[in-house]
Design an enzyme around this catalytic site. Structure first.
Site, PDB file in Angstrom:
ATOM      1  N   GLY A   1       0.871  -1.182   0.000  1.00 34.81           N
ATOM      2  CA  GLY A   1       0.000   0.000   0.000  1.00 34.81           C
ATOM      3  C   GLY A   1       0.904   1.228   0.000  1.00 34.81           C
ATOM      4  O   GLY A   1       1.851   1.308   0.803  1.00 34.81           O
ATOM      5  N   ALA A   2       0.612   2.169  -0.909  1.00 35.70           N
ATOM      6  CA  ALA A   2       1.550   3.275  -1.152  1.00 35.70           C
ATOM      7  C   ALA A   2       1.947   4.052   0.112  1.00 35.70           C
ATOM      8  O   ALA A   2       3.143   4.234   0.384  1.00 35.70           O
ATOM      9  CB  ALA A   2       0.966   4.199  -2.218  1.00 35.70           C
TER      10      ALA A   2
ATOM     11  N   GLN B   1      -5.666  -8.939  -2.471  1.00 39.58           N
ATOM     12  CA  GLN B   1      -5.696  -7.981  -1.356  1.00 39.58           C
ATOM     13  C   GLN B   1      -7.130  -7.673  -0.934  1.00 39.58           C
ATOM     14  O   GLN B   1      -7.357  -7.273   0.202  1.00 39.58           O
ATOM     15  CB  GLN B   1      -4.991  -6.669  -1.755  1.00 39.58           C
ATOM     16  CG  GLN B   1      -3.478  -6.765  -1.896  1.00 39.58           C
ATOM     17  CD  GLN B   1      -3.073  -7.014  -3.327  1.00 39.58           C
ATOM     18  OE1 GLN B   1      -3.785  -7.671  -4.090  1.00 39.58           O
ATOM     19  NE2 GLN B   1      -1.924  -6.492  -3.722  1.00 39.58           N
TER      20      GLN B   1
ATOM     21  N   ASP C   1      -1.588   4.551  -6.193  1.00 37.45           N
ATOM     22  CA  ASP C   1      -0.141   4.458  -5.918  1.00 37.45           C
ATOM     23  C   ASP C   1       0.603   5.652  -6.462  1.00 37.45           C
ATOM     24  O   ASP C   1       1.685   5.991  -5.977  1.00 37.45           O
ATOM     25  CB  ASP C   1       0.425   3.172  -6.512  1.00 37.45           C
ATOM     26  CG  ASP C   1       0.003   2.007  -5.644  1.00 37.45           C
ATOM     27  OD1 ASP C   1      -1.155   1.567  -5.758  1.00 37.45           O
ATOM     28  OD2 ASP C   1       0.824   1.584  -4.802  1.00 37.45           O
TER      29      ASP C   1
HETATM   30  O1  MRU Z   1       0.468  -3.945  -4.546  1.00 39.51           O
HETATM   31  P1  MRU Z   1      -0.133  -3.251  -3.371  1.00 39.51           P
HETATM   32  O2  MRU Z   1      -0.906  -4.154  -2.467  1.00 39.51           O
HETATM   33  O3  MRU Z   1       0.911  -2.440  -2.611  1.00 39.51           O
HETATM   34  O4  MRU Z   1      -1.145  -2.237  -4.028  1.00 39.51           O
HETATM   35  C1  MRU Z   1      -1.943  -1.417  -3.215  1.00 39.51           C
HETATM   36  C2  MRU Z   1      -2.883  -0.597  -3.984  1.00 39.51           C
HETATM   37  O5  MRU Z   1      -2.986  -0.670  -5.174  1.00 39.51           O
HETATM   38  C3  MRU Z   1      -3.648   0.424  -3.214  1.00 39.51           C
HETATM   39  O6  MRU Z   1      -4.881   0.680  -3.819  1.00 39.51           O
HETATM   40  C4  MRU Z   1      -2.843   1.720  -3.211  1.00 39.51           C
HETATM   41  O7  MRU Z   1      -1.541   1.510  -2.742  1.00 39.51           O
HETATM   42  C5  MRU Z   1      -3.493   2.772  -2.424  1.00 39.51           C
HETATM   43  S1  MRU Z   1      -3.155   2.494  -0.727  1.00 39.51           S
HETATM   44  C6  MRU Z   1      -3.976   3.468   0.316  1.00 39.51           C
END
Ligand code: MRU
Length: 364
Positions: free
Chosen positions: A54-55, A203, A244
């Site tokens: 998650g970013a 996820q 992200d």
């Molecule tokens: O690959 P991930 O699980 O890190 O991807 C996460 C996402 O795509 C989320 O939607 C994004 O990071 C927004 S987090 C608040």
């Protein structure tokens, strides 16, 4: 947010020793395991292997990784090596580079012996600030949900579709896309969430369903291809997703599959919102398709799937013929024209440069 009634953040430093602790997200929803990160190497592999993901959480973890690195080697060379190692972990989430740039500005001019103390203070500030940003996004976003509820004029729940996990697990606390949902739910607005499973890493059904359930928010997991059908049948009032990396003109890069949901929402006149803290906006670019690097992940994520087996153990099975080719782009870009609005910590912006620059004049 709470897990079994106890409040947690997703990352926190030890009160007495030189390490940070995280929730291992690769073990959820079946096991709740806390893991120590005591070195730069631990931190980099926790990001790459997605124990944290998650970013915004990737950004905060990067900051703590710089602290751990400075404890070990505070020289100019140590600083550069730590930056390179962390930068190479995951390419798409701009929060990682944002955190590295903050650290660079604070640490480079400092004397080496001072660097670890400075890095700790800045990592803590970045962590606490993320909670504030997400909480503010929750406040603005919950107003949208409340307005929809009032305009619907009935007691039925507002149905919100979300993709991937942009909840508190993806940030330090609250989440981005889920923060408005938590705040609306806390305020007594009836909400129900359609949770896209989000193959290949799931996820949605592993993390989003788990955290919504922990907070008592009604939700239903759907397969990734179901969203458009539900929209056609009036079962989705609003989509809210995370990001992200969002460009200065409002193109939104998020988990693979987001674009298809935006297309379906557009075709069905359903508002499609993106919850984005300013730390997830890349103010240096204006063309998401051309300028955002899309992470390519291991083909095993596509060819195999993990879960709880009938005998209760956690296991992995292959879901395609031996030797099948796979491709695993982790993110896609939704063009700004498909985005109804961007929910930021300073309010809701249109997905264009003019509107974003009114909220964030210091960046554009
Ligand atoms: O690959 P991930 O699980 O890190 O991807 C996460 C996402 O795509 C989320 O939607 C994004 O990071 C927004 S987090 C608040």
């Amino acid at each position: 947010m709470k897990v079994n009634g106890k409040a947690y953040r997703t990352i926190w430093p030890s009160k007495t020793e030189e390490y940070v602790e995280i929730i291992d997200q690769t073990r959820l929803p079946f096991e709740f395991v806390i893991v120590k990160l005591a070195s730069l190497d631990n931190t980099a592999s926790a990001i790459t292997e997605m124990l944290v993901r998650g970013a915004p959480l990737i950004g905060a973890t990067t900051a703590w990784g710089m602290w751990l690195a400075m404890l070990d080697d505070n020289s100019d060379n140590g600083l550069a090596q730590a930056q390179d190692q962390l930068r190479a972990t995951r390419p798409t989430a701009v929060n990682l580079q944002w955190a590295l740039a903050k650290m660079e500005a604070a640490l480079r001019p400092a004397l080496p012996p001072e660097r670890a103390v400075i890095a700790y203070a800045l990592a803590q500030e970045i962590t606490d600030n993320d909670v504030r940003l997400c909480s503010a996004i929750g406040d603005y976003g919950s107003r949208l949900i409340t307005d929809l509820y009032k305009s619907k004029g009935s007691d039925t729940a507002i149905n919100i579709l979300t993709h991937c996990n942009a909840g508190w697990l993806a940030t330090v606390d609250w989440g981005t896309a889920l923060a408005p949902i938590y705040k609306a739910h806390n305020a007594g607005i009836p909400v129900h969430v359609w949770v896209d499973e989000t193959r290949p890493r799931n996820q949605g059904n592993f993390l989003t369903a788990w955290e919504l359930h922990q907070h008592g928010v009604p939700n239903t997991v759907i397969v990734d291809n179901a969203g458009g059908h539900l929209m056609q049948h009036g079962k989705v009032d609003i989509c809210i997703v995370g990001t992200d990396r969002t460009t200065a003109n409002g193109d939104v890069c998020n988990k693979i599959g987001t674009y298809l949901k935006a297309l379906a929402a557009n075709d069905n006149d359903i508002p499609f919102y993106v919850a984005a803290p300013s730390t997830s906006i890349d103010w240096t670019i204006t063309d998401g398709l051309k300028n955002i690097p899309i992470e390519q992940r291991d083909s095993l994520e596509v060819s195999r799937i993990s879960g709880k087996l009938d005998d209760g153990t956690i296991g992995t099975v292959q879901v395609m013929p031996d030797g099948s080719n796979t491709r695993n782009d982790a993110f896609d870009v939704t063009p700004a024209r498909l985005v109804t609005g961007i929910i930021t910590e300073r309010g809701v912006s249109k997905a264009n440069q003019q509107s974003l620059s009114k909220l964030f004049p210091e960046f554009i």
